[in-house]
Write a protein that holds these residues in place. Structure first.
Motif, PDB file in Angstrom:
ATOM      1  N   LYS A 130       0.863  -1.201   0.000  1.00  0.00           N
ATOM      2  CA  LYS A 130       0.000   0.000   0.000  1.00  0.00           C
ATOM      3  C   LYS A 130       0.900   1.253   0.000  1.00  0.00           C
ATOM      4  O   LYS A 130       1.782   1.373   0.844  1.00  0.00           O
ATOM      5  N   GLU A 131       0.627   2.153  -0.998  1.00  0.00           N
ATOM      6  CA  GLU A 131       1.424   3.392  -1.070  1.00  0.00           C
ATOM      7  C   GLU A 131       0.939   4.394  -0.033  1.00  0.00           C
ATOM      8  O   GLU A 131      -0.261   4.420   0.290  1.00  0.00           O
ATOM      9  N   LEU A 132       1.871   5.196   0.424  1.00  0.00           N
ATOM     10  CA  LEU A 132       1.521   6.212   1.439  1.00  0.00           C
ATOM     11  C   LEU A 132       0.576   7.251   0.838  1.00  0.00           C
ATOM     12  O   LEU A 132      -0.417   7.665   1.445  1.00  0.00           O
ATOM     13  N   ILE A 133       0.914   7.710  -0.417  1.00  0.00           N
ATOM     14  CA  ILE A 133       0.031   8.653  -1.132  1.00  0.00           C
ATOM     15  C   ILE A 133      -0.388   7.935  -2.403  1.00  0.00           C
ATOM     16  O   ILE A 133       0.471   7.489  -3.181  1.00  0.00           O
ATOM     17  N   ASP A 134      -1.704   7.875  -2.591  1.00  0.00           N
ATOM     18  CA  ASP A 134      -2.142   7.125  -3.771  1.00  0.00           C
ATOM     19  C   ASP A 134      -1.970   7.940  -5.044  1.00  0.00           C
ATOM     20  O   ASP A 134      -1.672   9.154  -5.006  1.00  0.00           O
ATOM     21  N   ALA A 135      -2.181   7.323  -6.206  1.00  0.00           N
ATOM     22  CA  ALA A 135      -1.923   7.924  -7.521  1.00  0.00           C
ATOM     23  C   ALA A 135      -2.781   9.164  -7.764  1.00  0.00           C
ATOM     24  O   ALA A 135      -2.315  10.190  -8.285  1.00  0.00           O
ATOM     25  N   VAL A 136      -4.052   9.108  -7.342  1.00  0.00           N
ATOM     26  CA  VAL A 136      -4.979  10.244  -7.556  1.00  0.00           C
ATOM     27  C   VAL A 136      -4.509  11.459  -6.764  1.00  0.00           C
ATOM     28  O   VAL A 136      -4.461  12.584  -7.278  1.00  0.00           O
ATOM     29  N   THR A 137      -4.124  11.197  -5.530  1.00  0.00           N
ATOM     30  CA  THR A 137      -3.640  12.307  -4.676  1.00  0.00           C
ATOM     31  C   THR A 137      -2.382  12.917  -5.286  1.00  0.00           C
ATOM     32  O   THR A 137      -2.245  14.146  -5.348  1.00  0.00           O
ATOM     33  N   LYS A 138      -1.503  12.012  -5.755  1.00  0.00           N
ATOM     34  CA  LYS A 138      -0.266  12.490  -6.388  1.00  0.00           C
ATOM     35  C   LYS A 138      -0.583  13.383  -7.580  1.00  0.00           C
ATOM     36  O   LYS A 138       0.014  14.444  -7.792  1.00  0.00           O
ATOM     37  N   MET A 139      -1.574  12.929  -8.379  1.00  0.00           N
ATOM     38  CA  MET A 139      -1.975  13.689  -9.566  1.00  0.00           C
ATOM     39  C   MET A 139      -2.508  15.081  -9.176  1.00  0.00           C
ATOM     40  O   MET A 139      -2.152  16.090  -9.772  1.00  0.00           O
ATOM     41  N   TRP A 140      -3.339  15.070  -8.125  1.00  0.00           N
ATOM     42  CA  TRP A 140      -3.898  16.346  -7.652  1.00  0.00           C
ATOM     43  C   TRP A 140      -2.792  17.299  -7.164  1.00  0.00           C
ATOM     44  O   TRP A 140      -2.774  18.480  -7.544  1.00  0.00           O
ATOM     45  N   ILE A 141      -1.923  16.734  -6.360  1.00  0.00           N
ATOM     46  CA  ILE A 141      -0.846  17.569  -5.813  1.00  0.00           C
ATOM     47  C   ILE A 141       0.022  18.099  -6.957  1.00  0.00           C
ATOM     48  O   ILE A 141       0.348  19.287  -7.024  1.00  0.00           O
ATOM     49  N   GLY A 142       0.324  17.179  -7.901  1.00  0.00           N
ATOM     50  CA  GLY A 142       1.135  17.582  -9.063  1.00  0.00           C
ATOM     51  C   GLY A 142       0.451  18.681  -9.860  1.00  0.00           C
ATOM     52  O   GLY A 142       1.078  19.688 -10.228  1.00  0.00           O
ATOM     53  N   PHE A 143      -0.861  18.499 -10.077  1.00  0.00           N
ATOM     54  CA  PHE A 143      -1.623  19.490 -10.833  1.00  0.00           C
ATOM     55  C   PHE A 143      -1.646  20.858 -10.124  1.00  0.00           C
ATOM     56  O   PHE A 143      -1.395  21.903 -10.730  1.00  0.00           O
ATOM     57  N   ILE A 144      -1.912  20.798  -8.799  1.00  0.00           N
ATOM     58  CA  ILE A 144      -1.980  22.057  -8.031  1.00  0.00           C
ATOM     59  C   ILE A 144      -0.604  22.756  -8.045  1.00  0.00           C
ATOM     60  O   ILE A 144      -0.514  23.966  -8.278  1.00  0.00           O
ATOM     61  N   VAL A 145       0.438  21.947  -7.821  1.00  0.00           N
ATOM     62  CA  VAL A 145       1.787  22.531  -7.813  1.00  0.00           C
ATOM     63  C   VAL A 145       2.104  23.140  -9.175  1.00  0.00           C
ATOM     64  O   VAL A 145       2.623  24.261  -9.274  1.00  0.00           O
ATOM     65  N   PHE A 146       1.704  22.423 -10.245  1.00  0.00           N
ATOM     66  CA  PHE A 146       1.956  22.926 -11.594  1.00  0.00           C
ATOM     67  C   PHE A 146       1.225  24.257 -11.829  1.00  0.00           C
ATOM     68  O   PHE A 146       1.818  25.241 -12.310  1.00  0.00           O
ATOM     69  N   VAL A 147      -0.045  24.299 -11.440  1.00  0.00           N
ATOM     70  CA  VAL A 147      -0.829  25.527 -11.640  1.00  0.00           C
ATOM     71  C   VAL A 147      -0.250  26.670 -10.809  1.00  0.00           C
ATOM     72  O   VAL A 147      -0.114  27.807 -11.294  1.00  0.00           O
ATOM     73  N   VAL A 148       0.118  26.334  -9.542  1.00  0.00           N
ATOM     74  CA  VAL A 148       0.696  27.372  -8.671  1.00  0.00           C
ATOM     75  C   VAL A 148       1.990  27.902  -9.280  1.00  0.00           C
ATOM     76  O   VAL A 148       2.203  29.125  -9.375  1.00  0.00           O
ATOM     77  N   LEU A 149       2.825  26.977  -9.721  1.00  0.00           N
ATOM     78  CA  LEU A 149       4.099  27.402 -10.320  1.00  0.00           C
ATOM     79  C   LEU A 149       3.855  28.233 -11.583  1.00  0.00           C
ATOM     80  O   LEU A 149       4.518  29.241 -11.818  1.00  0.00           O
ATOM     81  N   PHE A 150       2.854  27.778 -12.364  1.00  0.00           N
ATOM     82  CA  PHE A 150       2.524  28.508 -13.596  1.00  0.00           C
ATOM     83  C   PHE A 150       2.065  29.930 -13.274  1.00  0.00           C
ATOM     84  O   PHE A 150       2.541  30.913 -13.872  1.00  0.00           O
ATOM     85  N   LEU A 151       1.176  30.040 -12.285  1.00  0.00           N
ATOM     86  CA  LEU A 151       0.660  31.375 -11.919  1.00  0.00           C
ATOM     87  C   LEU A 151       1.772  32.265 -11.347  1.00  0.00           C
ATOM     88  O   LEU A 151       1.847  33.454 -11.649  1.00  0.00           O
ATOM     89  N   LEU A 152       2.631  31.633 -10.518  1.00  0.00           N
ATOM     90  CA  LEU A 152       3.728  32.414  -9.932  1.00  0.00           C
ATOM     91  C   LEU A 152       4.715  32.868 -11.017  1.00  0.00           C
ATOM     92  O   LEU A 152       5.223  33.989 -10.972  1.00  0.00           O
ATOM     93  N   ALA A 153       4.929  31.988 -11.996  1.00  0.00           N
ATOM     94  CA  ALA A 153       5.820  32.340 -13.109  1.00  0.00           C
ATOM     95  C   ALA A 153       5.209  33.491 -13.910  1.00  0.00           C
ATOM     96  O   ALA A 153       5.908  34.437 -14.305  1.00  0.00           O
TER      97      ALA A 153
END
Lengths: 172, 176
Positions: free
Chosen positions: A11-34
């Motif tokens: 069992k993974e500590l963070i599942d794939a969906v959560t990883k995707m969400w976090i990745g997406f949010i981080v990407f959007v945040v980085l995009f907006l900050l850029a």
């Protein structure tokens, strides 16, 4: 010793969906900050350019001030010189007019021209010749015109004609 | 399991929306406003610069034209008065000319006015007219002025008159 027939799943500590969400949010945040960084960079660049133009404007203003001073000075020089040239021309015309006034019968011995007066010394065959030919035009030019005659041994008259311009200011 | 996923989705969606709104309203919106103000300020400064720069170009052109037109006058004011040169010039008109320095005065702040008494002999008044005409083309700015005295002596006319030489304030005159 086994207690279960099934193998335990990893069992993974963070599942794939959560990883995707976090990745997406981080990407959007980085995009907006850029994007924000780009805006900040653009503001900085525009402000620098505006400052540069403001500095150039100040330099140009100083140059204009300097040039204006030069222009005023050159115009002053021109005006002074033109007044002097005009004064020389007027003086020449005045002297020329005076000598043109003198008829052939009258001989001038001495002329003293001042700013507001003219004194003429000379010889005339008669008082009338002087009065008609030279005295009248002098009287029309000068406000005060007086002539003294002396009879010479040869029968001619020596004369001294004192002519003055009297300004209204001088009368007061 | 399904319920748990929807809850997770809602939580992440909520976090996403809050984060995006936070960044937009705290960073992006004020910076976009600042960018607009900066652009307006820049355009204003640029237009002002273009206006001033055009003015400067006009002034440079005006000064160049005026300098070109005034070349003779500027050079004349700029030259030091040289008595021997002037005497050489006056010999074209007078004989026995003498220049006596009288006084020096400031004239209209930027100029100096030197007074000279000129004693000379001419053969007829027409020469004096020629001298006055030529004076306007001399290397210095010189004014002939009253009092003028002309006295017939033999075939000559003894002429005494005042000359005023105008120079720039810092210029000097060279006498014999």
């Amino acid at each position: 010793m086994k207690y279960s027939f099934t193998k335990p799943k990893e069992k993974e500590l963070i599942d794939a969906v959560t990883k995707m969400w976090i990745g997406f949010i981080v990407f959007v945040v980085l995009f907006l900050l850029a994007f924000d960084f780009l805006i900040k960079f653009k503001i900085h660049s525009i402000d620098s350019s505006a400052n540069e133009f403001a500095q150039k404007t100040e330099v140009a203003k100083k140059q204009i001030k300097k040039l204006q001073k030069n222009l005023i000075f050159l115009n002053k020089q021109r005006s002074v010189a033109e007044n002097i040239f005009a004064s020389n021309t007027i003086l020449k015309d005045s002297i020329k007019n005076l000598f043109d006034l003198v008829p052939n019968q009258i001989t001038l011995k001495k002329v003293i021209m001042k700013k507001k007066s003219l004194t003429i010394y000379g010889v005339t065959p008669s008082k009338d010749t002087f009065n008609f030919l030279l005295g009248s035009p002098l009287k029309s030019i000068f406000q005060s015109s007086n002539t003294i005659f002396y009879l010479d041994s040869d029968g001619w008259y020596r004369f001294v004609s004192i002519n003055k311009i009297i300004n209204d200011e001088d009368k007061l | 399991m399904k319920n748990l996923n929807i809850l997770k989705l809602l939580i992440f969606l909520f976090i996403f929306i809050i984060t995006v709104f936070f960044i937009i309203f705290i960073f992006l919106v004020p910076d976009i406003k600042r960018l607009k103000i900066a652009k307006i300020n820049h355009d204003k400064t640029y237009n002002n610069y273009i206006y001033i720069d055009n003015n400067l170009k006009l002034k440079i052109k005006e000064l160049k034209n005026l300098k070109y037109k005034n070349l003779k006058i500027t050079r004349a004011f700029d030259s030091n008065f040289n008595e021997p040169d002037f005497m050489k010039f006056s010999k074209n008109f007078f004989h026995d000319a003498n220049l006596i320095k009288e006084k020096k005065k400031n004239y209209k702040q930027d100029f100096t006015e030197y007074y000279f008494k000129t004693v000379s002999k001419i053969s007829n008044p027409a020469i004096f007219y020629k001298f006055l005409n030529a004076l306007n083309h001399y290397d210095n700015i010189i004014q002939a002025d009253f009092p003028i005295e002309m006295k017939a002596v033999g075939d000559d006319i003894n002429t005494t008159f005042r000359l005023k030489v105008y120079t720039l304030k810092d210029k000097k005159i060279k006498m014999k």
